[in-house]
Each structure stands twice: as structure tokens, then as C-alpha cells.
Design a protein around this motif. Structure first.
Motif, mmCIF file in Angstrom:
data_model
loop_
_atom_site.group_PDB
_atom_site.id
_atom_site.type_symbol
_atom_site.label_atom_id
_atom_site.label_comp_id
_atom_site.label_asym_id
_atom_site.label_seq_id
_atom_site.Cartn_x
_atom_site.Cartn_y
_atom_site.Cartn_z
ATOM 1 N N LYS A 1 44.176 35.183 34.915
ATOM 2 C CA LYS A 1 42.947 35.412 35.672
ATOM 3 C C LYS A 1 42.125 34.129 35.739
ATOM 4 C CE LYS A 1 40.652 39.214 34.833
ATOM 5 N NZ LYS A 1 40.017 40.351 34.122
ATOM 6 N N GLU A 2 42.184 33.321 34.685
ATOM 7 C CA GLU A 2 41.457 32.042 34.675
ATOM 8 C C GLU A 2 41.979 31.123 35.767
ATOM 9 O OE1 GLU A 2 40.878 34.194 31.066
ATOM 10 O OE2 GLU A 2 42.748 33.517 32.004
ATOM 11 N N ARG A 3 43.309 31.100 35.956
ATOM 12 C CA ARG A 3 43.877 30.268 37.020
ATOM 13 C C ARG A 3 43.438 30.783 38.379
ATOM 14 N NH1 ARG A 3 48.205 26.761 37.990
ATOM 15 N NH2 ARG A 3 47.706 26.017 35.899
ATOM 16 N N LEU A 4 43.428 32.097 38.545
ATOM 17 C CA LEU A 4 42.999 32.682 39.822
ATOM 18 C C LEU A 4 41.564 32.281 40.136
ATOM 19 C CD1 LEU A 4 43.679 36.289 41.041
ATOM 20 C CD2 LEU A 4 41.399 35.300 41.244
ATOM 21 N N TYR A 5 40.691 32.390 39.131
ATOM 22 C CA TYR A 5 39.284 32.060 39.371
ATOM 23 C C TYR A 5 39.059 30.561 39.528
ATOM 24 C CZ TYR A 5 37.758 36.857 38.605
ATOM 25 O OH TYR A 5 37.542 38.211 38.736
ATOM 26 N N ALA A 6 40.033 29.754 39.156
ATOM 27 C CA ALA A 6 39.930 28.319 39.415
ATOM 28 C C ALA A 6 40.069 28.026 40.911
ATOM 29 C CB ALA A 6 41.001 27.561 38.630
ATOM 30 N N TYR A 7 40.796 28.905 41.611
ATOM 31 C CA TYR A 7 40.971 28.739 43.061
ATOM 32 C C TYR A 7 39.923 29.506 43.856
ATOM 33 C CZ TYR A 7 45.691 27.037 41.889
ATOM 34 O OH TYR A 7 46.769 26.347 41.384
ATOM 35 N N ALA B 1 50.446 37.854 46.194
ATOM 36 C CA ALA B 1 50.137 39.049 45.418
ATOM 37 C C ALA B 1 48.864 39.716 45.936
ATOM 38 C CB ALA B 1 49.991 38.692 43.940
ATOM 39 N N ALA B 2 47.889 38.903 46.316
ATOM 40 C CA ALA B 2 46.628 39.441 46.827
ATOM 41 C C ALA B 2 46.828 40.154 48.163
ATOM 42 C CB ALA B 2 45.602 38.319 46.974
ATOM 43 N N ARG B 3 47.709 39.651 48.997
ATOM 44 C CA ARG B 3 47.984 40.311 50.270
ATOM 45 C C ARG B 3 48.451 41.744 50.037
ATOM 46 N NH1 ARG B 3 51.351 35.828 53.810
ATOM 47 N NH2 ARG B 3 50.137 36.378 55.625
ATOM 48 N N THR B 4 49.374 41.904 49.120
ATOM 49 C CA THR B 4 49.904 43.236 48.819
ATOM 50 C C THR B 4 48.821 44.130 48.229
ATOM 51 O OG1 THR B 4 52.099 42.300 48.420
ATOM 52 C CG2 THR B 4 51.658 44.492 47.522
ATOM 53 N N GLU B 5 48.064 43.603 47.301
ATOM 54 C CA GLU B 5 47.026 44.377 46.614
ATOM 55 C C GLU B 5 45.921 44.804 47.573
ATOM 56 O OE1 GLU B 5 45.016 45.956 43.082
ATOM 57 O OE2 GLU B 5 47.084 45.366 43.509
ATOM 58 N N PHE B 6 45.409 43.879 48.375
ATOM 59 C CA PHE B 6 44.301 44.208 49.265
ATOM 60 C C PHE B 6 44.739 45.156 50.376
ATOM 61 C CE2 PHE B 6 42.295 40.019 47.889
ATOM 62 C CZ PHE B 6 41.315 40.638 47.126
ATOM 63 N N ALA B 7 45.942 44.973 50.904
ATOM 64 C CA ALA B 7 46.417 45.872 51.950
ATOM 65 C C ALA B 7 46.526 47.299 51.437
ATOM 66 C CB ALA B 7 47.769 45.396 52.478
ATOM 67 N N ALA C 1 37.329 46.976 47.536
ATOM 68 C CA ALA C 1 36.744 47.661 46.384
ATOM 69 C C ALA C 1 37.794 48.134 45.393
ATOM 70 C CB ALA C 1 35.900 48.847 46.862
ATOM 71 N N GLY C 2 38.916 48.615 45.900
ATOM 72 C CA GLY C 2 39.931 49.191 45.019
ATOM 73 C C GLY C 2 40.875 48.184 44.393
ATOM 74 N N ALA C 3 40.937 46.984 44.944
ATOM 75 C CA ALA C 3 41.846 45.969 44.405
ATOM 76 C C ALA C 3 41.403 45.538 43.019
ATOM 77 C CB ALA C 3 41.888 44.758 45.335
ATOM 78 N N ARG C 4 42.363 45.123 42.204
ATOM 79 C CA ARG C 4 42.076 44.700 40.843
ATOM 80 C C ARG C 4 42.619 43.285 40.615
ATOM 81 N NH1 ARG C 4 38.986 47.906 41.468
ATOM 82 N NH2 ARG C 4 38.695 49.948 40.456
ATOM 83 N N ILE C 5 41.730 42.424 40.159
ATOM 84 C CA ILE C 5 42.099 41.034 39.901
ATOM 85 C C ILE C 5 43.198 40.952 38.845
ATOM 86 C CG2 ILE C 5 41.279 38.874 38.864
ATOM 87 C CD1 ILE C 5 40.520 39.144 41.787
ATOM 88 N N ASP C 6 43.154 41.804 37.845
ATOM 89 C CA ASP C 6 44.172 41.729 36.797
ATOM 90 C C ASP C 6 45.548 42.076 37.342
ATOM 91 O OD1 ASP C 6 43.429 44.364 37.177
ATOM 92 O OD2 ASP C 6 43.470 44.891 35.055
ATOM 93 N N ARG C 7 45.620 43.027 38.293
ATOM 94 C CA ARG C 7 46.917 43.355 38.898
ATOM 95 C C ARG C 7 47.422 42.199 39.748
ATOM 96 N NH1 ARG C 7 45.151 49.139 40.039
ATOM 97 N NH2 ARG C 7 44.479 48.346 42.076
#
Length: 199
Positions: free
Chosen positions: A41-47, A15-21, A26-32
């Protein structure tokens, strides 16, 4: 969307690959990213401690895939240029990530940089072997030639008209084939040993 059956960290990376590309750092959103990965988001920040760490992880992953996919073999530099073009067509997001990293990071992306420098040095070594075999004009400095080959192979990705039209209809199969043939032909002419050197 997240791939069914994948573990949470893999889903987050995809999901991050798609979002960051698409949006850069700066424009990417962790919630997306979390929503697309079907993760909290808690699981994401665990990694990953923050968005930049996740960005750099994606960048390194992309570059490792690139480095294993487009490799100079059998002294065939034009075929190598074709492989670079193919990778750019199939994985345009990889090139966009490199552009975002250049624009938005402070140069501390060392693991990704180490991957690319190692890859570049290995391809330069192989260009030297191709020169020794008489397949490449020996007057070229291999590092300089490597840069020119990358430029030719990625020309359509960075051509201003193509960049400004991003998001429009993609080129058809015939157009892509013509572009690839032009890349290969341009590199063939670029590396052709001079007549003087052959005599």
C-alpha cells in the motif's frame, strides 16, 4: 492478478482497473488493489495520493484506449457503430467505469472529460464529412446523431435484463454476432439519406 514482468505502477493500474470496474470508487479497496498488484500500500500511495486520484487515472487511461480503438473512418458510419459495439463487448469494464464516474464523482474528472469531448468532437466532424459525401442523411444534427449511435451500440450493455443478469453466463458467439448485425443494420437505417433528399 498482476502481470508478470510489469513495473509496479503498471501492475497497480491493471489491478485498479479490475477493482474499480467491479466495485466503483466507494466499494473499491486499496488493500485488494495492492495485493492483486503484488505491491505494498505504501508503494501505491507513492504513485497516487488517494483512491480518487487512482480512480481518475484509470478512467482517463480507459478513455484514451477507447478513443484510439473506435474511430469513424472512410465515411462508414455503420462500420463505426460496429466498432463501438465490438469495443463494448471486449472492454465492458470501460463502460462500467464511465457509469461509476457519473454516479460517484463530483464532475472534477477534467482530464478524462477532455479526452472524451475531444474524441466526440472529432467523430462529429467526421459525421459532417460523411453527410457532405452523401453517406448520411443531412437532416441529422451530427452531435445528436452521435448520441443515438452510442445508444444503439451500447444497447445490450445497458438493457435492464442484461444489467440485472450481470455475472451470469456471457452470451455465446452466435448471439453476439446477431446483436452486432442488428446494431449495424439499425444505424444503416437511421442514417440512410431520404428519397426526397436524393431527388
Amino acid at each position: 492478478m498482476a502481470r508478470d514482468g510489469a513495473d509496479p505502477q503498471t501492475r497497480i493500474l491493471e489491478a485498479a482497473r479490475t477493482e474499480f470496474a467491479a466495485y466503483g470508487l466507494a466499494g473499491a479497496r486499496i488493500d485488494r488493489i495492492a495485493k492483486s498488484a503484488a505491491a505494498s500500500k505504501e508503494r501505491l500511495y507513492a504513485y497516487y495520493s488517494d483512491k480518487q486520484q487512482l480512480f481518475l487515472e484509470v478512467l482517463e487511461l480507459n478513455l484514451r484506449e477507447f478513443a484510439s480503438d473506435a474511430v469513424l473512418t472512410d465515411n462508414d458510419v455503420p462500420a463505426f457503430a460496429g466498432a463501438l459495439f465490438d469495443h463494448g463487448m471486449l472492454h465492458g469494464d470501460h463502460l462500467r467505469m464511465i457509469d461509476w464516474a457519473r454516479l460517484e464523482t463530483d464532475g472534477t474528472w477534467l482530464p478524462a472529460l477532455e479526452v472524451m469531448l475531444g474524441y466526440r468532437d472529432e467523430q462529429v466532424r467526421r459525421i459532417r464529412l460523411a453527410q457532405t459525401a452523401g453517406r448520411v442523411d443531412a437532416s441529422w444534427q451530427p452531435v445528436q446523431l452521435m448520441t443515438l449511435i452510442f445508444g444503439i451500440a451500447s444497447a445490450w450493455v445497458h438493457e435492464p435484463g442484461a444489467v440485472l443478469a450481470h455475472g451470469g453466463p456471457p452470451p455465446d458467439v452466435t448471439a453476439i454476432a446477431v446483436r452486432r448485425a442488428n446494431v449495424v443494420r439499425a444505424v444503416e437505417r437511421l442514417i440512410a439519406p431520404s428519397v426526397a433528399a436524393q431527388n
